[in-house]
Design an enzyme around this catalytic site. Structure first.
Site, PDB file in Angstrom:
ATOM      1  N   ASP A  43      -2.065   5.999  -4.951  1.00 34.74           N
ATOM      2  CA  ASP A  43      -2.303   5.058  -3.865  1.00 34.74           C
ATOM      3  C   ASP A  43      -2.719   3.670  -4.369  1.00 34.74           C
ATOM      4  O   ASP A  43      -3.857   3.458  -4.770  1.00 34.74           O
ATOM      5  CB  ASP A  43      -3.393   5.639  -2.953  1.00 34.74           C
ATOM      6  CG  ASP A  43      -3.651   4.774  -1.737  1.00 34.74           C
ATOM      7  OD1 ASP A  43      -2.957   3.745  -1.555  1.00 34.74           O
ATOM      8  OD2 ASP A  43      -4.563   5.106  -0.954  1.00 34.74           O
TER       9      ASP A  43
ATOM     10  N   ASP B  86       0.820  -1.212   0.000  1.00 35.25           N
ATOM     11  CA  ASP B  86       0.000   0.000   0.000  1.00 35.25           C
ATOM     12  C   ASP B  86       0.858   1.267   0.000  1.00 35.25           C
ATOM     13  O   ASP B  86       1.497   1.581   1.007  1.00 35.25           O
ATOM     14  CB  ASP B  86      -0.888  -0.052   1.261  1.00 35.25           C
ATOM     15  CG  ASP B  86      -1.728   1.174   1.450  1.00 35.25           C
ATOM     16  OD1 ASP B  86      -1.970   1.906   0.470  1.00 35.25           O
ATOM     17  OD2 ASP B  86      -2.170   1.411   2.607  1.00 35.25           O
TER      18      ASP B  86
END
Ligand SMILES: *[C@@H]1O[C@H](CO)[C@@H](O)[C@H](O)[C@H]1NC(C)=O
Ligand SMILES: *[C@@H]1O[C@H](CO)[C@@H](O)[C@H](O)[C@H]1NC(C)=O
Ligand SMILES: *[C@@H]1O[C@H](CO)[C@@H](O)[C@H](O)[C@H]1NC(C)=O
Length: 382
Positions: free
Chosen positions: A271, A90
């Site tokens: 992201d 992530d």
């Protein structure tokens, strides 16, 4: 082409200062836009393989599994002997955490849990942690242990062990491995990537993502370098505007030739841990209206037969255009519905206009995260 009529009004309300109400488009202009992505890909296709084809033995290509285009999950292990976990790699957070044997919450019974007592290399830190994500929350404590990502061995790595978890019952992953900047991590801890670099496990301070479309297999996170076989044409480098998230400055968002959002420039967070495209609610509402998305069972749906006729959304960043066609921003649900992936809510993240370019964007554009030079590289994915 019903939505063309609404366009002027919406554009006026969003971008009054810069964009006056534009005339209706001619058919040729519309066609040209439809072909924009194709052209963009073709234009970049002809170029030669770029600069840094890495034959670095310290470059690690690590496979990720694509769960329904919603999450990209890879295996890691923690401890000695190794205990295996599935984690989201992530870029939108910076901590590593996994469920533990100390956790009594429901999600911990359906996921792998770390048992610190059977690891000979585990060291406890008393520090309590509380991490909140878009999709859930974990509360727990810090420890240190050996983390293995494929052939990379990361020793004395700080990580969090959960004691309670909320809202992660059905997650197709056990924990999260954050690749954001250290300032985003729990105070005083070293994120995985920083520790790998500091200990010389990797030589280049770079990592990259190739996210496959629909196929379960084939997605890759590269740590310590870039394998240029996964993108077409030259990487376009964009400076990181604030080294915390992987954050960049965006110039504007255009639909049908009209500036639609980000009119005076705005911020964008790249992201891998966010599935969709997220922006300020007022702009998202306007785009949904433009594409005729209707609220059905809490989700915004469009008619599937209409998808090919919807406009392309163009994100302009650092002087380059990154088109996202309707086939990318509309997803097909398991029940065959066509749902918008445009999501509102960033007004609560930051007071300035912020967008999150999630997996919807990153499937189209291979992304490189260069910590050494504080920049992000983007190029059409293969
Ligand atoms: C993770 O490990 C499991 C079990 O060993 C394996 O089935 C799966 O394919 C692995 N996932 C990836 C993305 O390599
Ligand atoms: C993905 O790879 C795994 C192991 O390599 C294999 O068992 C599985 O069938 C593959 N899945 C698809 C959809 O190709
Ligand atoms: C943002 O915050 C406001 C006020 O706290 C709240 O009413 C609203 O629902 C939030 N919006 C989103 C999308 O979370």
């Amino acid at each position: 082409m019903k939505w063309l009529g609404i366009l002027g009004l919406v554009a006026l309300s969003e971008c009054l200062v810069i964009i006056p109400l534009t005339k209706m488009k001619t058919m040729r202009e519309t066609l040209r836009e439809k072909n924009l992505l194709t052209n963009f890909l073709l234009r970049n296709n002809g170029r030669t393989r770029s600069q840094n084809v890495a034959h670095d033995p310290k470059l690690s290509l690590h496979p990720l599994r694509n769960y329904l285009d919603l999450a990209y999950v890879g295996n890691i292990s923690i401890g000695t002997p190794p205990q295996q976990f599935r984690v989201v790699f992530d870029t939108g957070s910076a901590d590593l955490w996994v469920p533990s044997t100390y956790c009594d919450s429901v999600p911990c019974y359906t996921h792998n849990v770390f048992n610190p007592h059977v690891s000979t290399t585990f060291r406890l830190s008393g520090f309590t942690v509380d991490l909140t994500y878009g999709s859930g929350r974990m509360v727990g404590f810090l420890g240190y242990d050996t983390v293995r990502i494929g052939k990379l061995v990361d020793v004395v790595q700080p990580f969090a062990l959960s004691k309670a978890q909320f809202g992660l019952e059905h997650a197709p992953f056990d924990g999260i491995l954050g690749l954001g900047y250290p300032s985003l991590a729990i105070q005083g801890t070293t994120p995985v990537f920083d520790n790998l670099k500091r200990r010389g496990v990797i030589s280049q301070s770079v990592f990259a993502f190739y996210l496959s479309t629909q196929k379960e297999n084939g997605s890759i996170v590269m740590l310590g370098g870039v394998d240029d076989r996964y993108h077409k044409g030259k990487l376009q480098w964009i400076p990181v505007s604030r080294p915390h998230y992987w954050q960049i400055t965006m110039n504007r968002i255009t639909i049908n030739g009209v500036a639609f959002g980000c009119c005076r420039g705005c911020q964008a967070i790249v992201d891998t841990g966010t599935s969709f495209l997220v922006g300020p609610s007022r702009v998202i509402t306007a785009i949904r209206r433009l594409i005729g998305a209707r609220l059905v069972d809490n989700e915004y749906a469009v008619s599937c037969s209409y998808v090919a006729r919807l406009p392309t959304i163009i994100f302009s960043i650092n002087g380059n255009d990154y088109p996202v066609p309707p086939q990318a921003y509309i997803r097909k649900s398991l029940r065959g519905k066509c749902l918008s992936t445009l999501t509102g809510g960033t007004e609560n993240i930051s007071r300035s206009e912020t967008w999150i370019l999630g997996d919807v964007f990153l499937r189209l554009y291979f992304s490189v995260y260069d910590r050494g030079n504080n920049r992000i590289g983007l190029a059409p994915a293969v």
